[in-house]
Design an enzyme around this catalytic site. Structure first.
Site, mmCIF file in Angstrom:
data_model
loop_
_atom_site.group_PDB
_atom_site.id
_atom_site.type_symbol
_atom_site.label_atom_id
_atom_site.label_comp_id
_atom_site.label_asym_id
_atom_site.label_seq_id
_atom_site.Cartn_x
_atom_site.Cartn_y
_atom_site.Cartn_z
ATOM 1 C CE LYS A 112 -4.435 -1.547 1.756
ATOM 2 N NZ LYS A 112 -5.403 -1.471 2.863
ATOM 3 C CE LYS A 194 -9.096 -13.937 -2.604
ATOM 4 N NZ LYS A 194 -8.809 -13.909 -1.185
ATOM 5 C CE LYS A 197 -14.515 -5.351 -0.274
ATOM 6 N NZ LYS A 197 -14.469 -3.974 0.115
#
Ligand code: TRP
Length: 331
Positions: A112, A194, A197
């Site tokens: 991040k 994967k 969202k």
């Protein structure tokens, strides 16, 4: 006493079929057996800059969608993290029992920091400590999470053990609960990844629970397969077909073996249509319930207040014990 299950869901974004299969569907199954606490973690989401109005809306939308997808708010304590100030208080105390060296090693923090290089704030750094506070406040034994959260859970365990070693058994040391089948629904177009969202590159990779049926059918029809024309479950050599079979099997509650038999001799087009229809059937009642909930602000508020109060009571008990243990004056 029932064992406590705790998990947190980021308040930004929306749920997709991978979240439903890998998480919410399983959670709904556990609601009778365990004392289940699910928290929409809006404070965690603040570690990335948010636009206030959209942020607020999004959190409510996530809350409503979790209920619509099967979490009964009478059986599960479903609430917002920000409703219970004990999360922030315990996080502070636990910060003082977490080493900077431990936080430096967190892979999510490293990733991040790269992605948000202009805003590497202290919240991003201590994110895992707030997560540990979430879990430990409720004396949770089991924490259903995806693979990506395993390292954070290890840290939570280490901090809990460290604290218990000094002050006695204040915290239950939790364990990760990683579901087996369907834990990893892959991207429809990029089967190495994967399904996520927060997919931003290619919307065809992910089916959102609130996608309209035409979109769902289109996304399924475009899913990547292979050229040998055989419907077989073989994740190593046939990742696209195996992913479609997994989605179908999970939604229909059958094994992938059974699923293979059902589609034996059929073409890929038929499989894609069947998967698309299964997804549409699953999401139709979810969408209907969601629309009802989101348009009834008073009812949603009432649920939030009731559940938030229930959570706050349980959290206060732990926080009091922690304060007493470390020697904080209370009046
Ligand atoms: N970090 C988790 C995620 O991104 C969300 C989360 C916050 C969480 N607090 C938690 C998960 C406590 C489990 C338990 O998915």
């Amino acid at each position: 006493m029932k064992k406590v299950i705790f998990s947190g869901v980021q308040s930004t974004g929306t749920l997709m079929i991978g979240n439903y299969i890998g998480a919410v569907k399983n959670w709904a199954r556990m609601q009778d057996e365990y004392d289940c606490i699910y928290c929409v973690v809006d404070y965690h989401a603040l570690t990335v800059r948010q636009e206030p109005a959209a942020f607020k809306e999004n959190a409510r939308s996530m809350f409503a969608l979790l209920i619509a997808a099967g979490l009964d708010p009478d059986k599960n304590t479903l609430y917002f993290q920000s409703q219970v100030s004990a999360h922030a208080e315990l996080a502070w105390i636990l910060n003082c029992f977490t080493y900077a060296g431990e936080l430096n090693r967190m892979t999510q923090y490293k990733e991040k920091s790269q992605r948000h290089a202009d805003n590497i704030n202290a919240g991003l750094y201590t994110y895992p400590v707030l997560m540990a506070a979430d879990i430990l406040l409720y004396q949770a034994s089991l924490v259903p999470v995806g693979e990506d959260q395993k390292q954070h859970l290890e840290l939570c365990r280490d901090v809990a053990l460290r604290f218990n070693n000094i002050y006695g058994n204040v915290f239950t040391v939790p364990e990760a609960h990683i579901p087996q089948m369907g834990a990893r629904i892959m991207s429809l177009q990029d089967t190495d990844k994967k399904m996520s969202k927060s997919e931003t590159e290619n919307p065809n990779n992910v089916i959102f629970l609130l996608d309209p049926p035409e979109t769902i059918m289109k996304k399924c029809k475009r899913a990547v397969t292979d050229s040998d024309g055989l419907i077989k479950f073989d994740t190593a050599n046939k990742p696209g077909i195996s992913n479609l079979l997994t989605i179908y099997a999970c939604l229909k509650d059958i094994s992938t073996d059974e699923c293979e038999k059902q589609f034996a001799g059929m073409g890929y087009g038929a499989l894609k249509t069947a998967v698309g229809e299964a997804v549409c059937e699953t999401v139709a009642p979810i969408k209907k319930k969601y629309d009802m909930l989101i348009s009834d602000a008073a009812y949603l508020d009432e649920i939030c207040i009731k559940n938030g109060n229930r959570a706050a009571k349980a959290a206060a008990e732990t926080l009091d014990r922690v304060k007493a243990a470390v020697g904080i004056n209370t009046f």
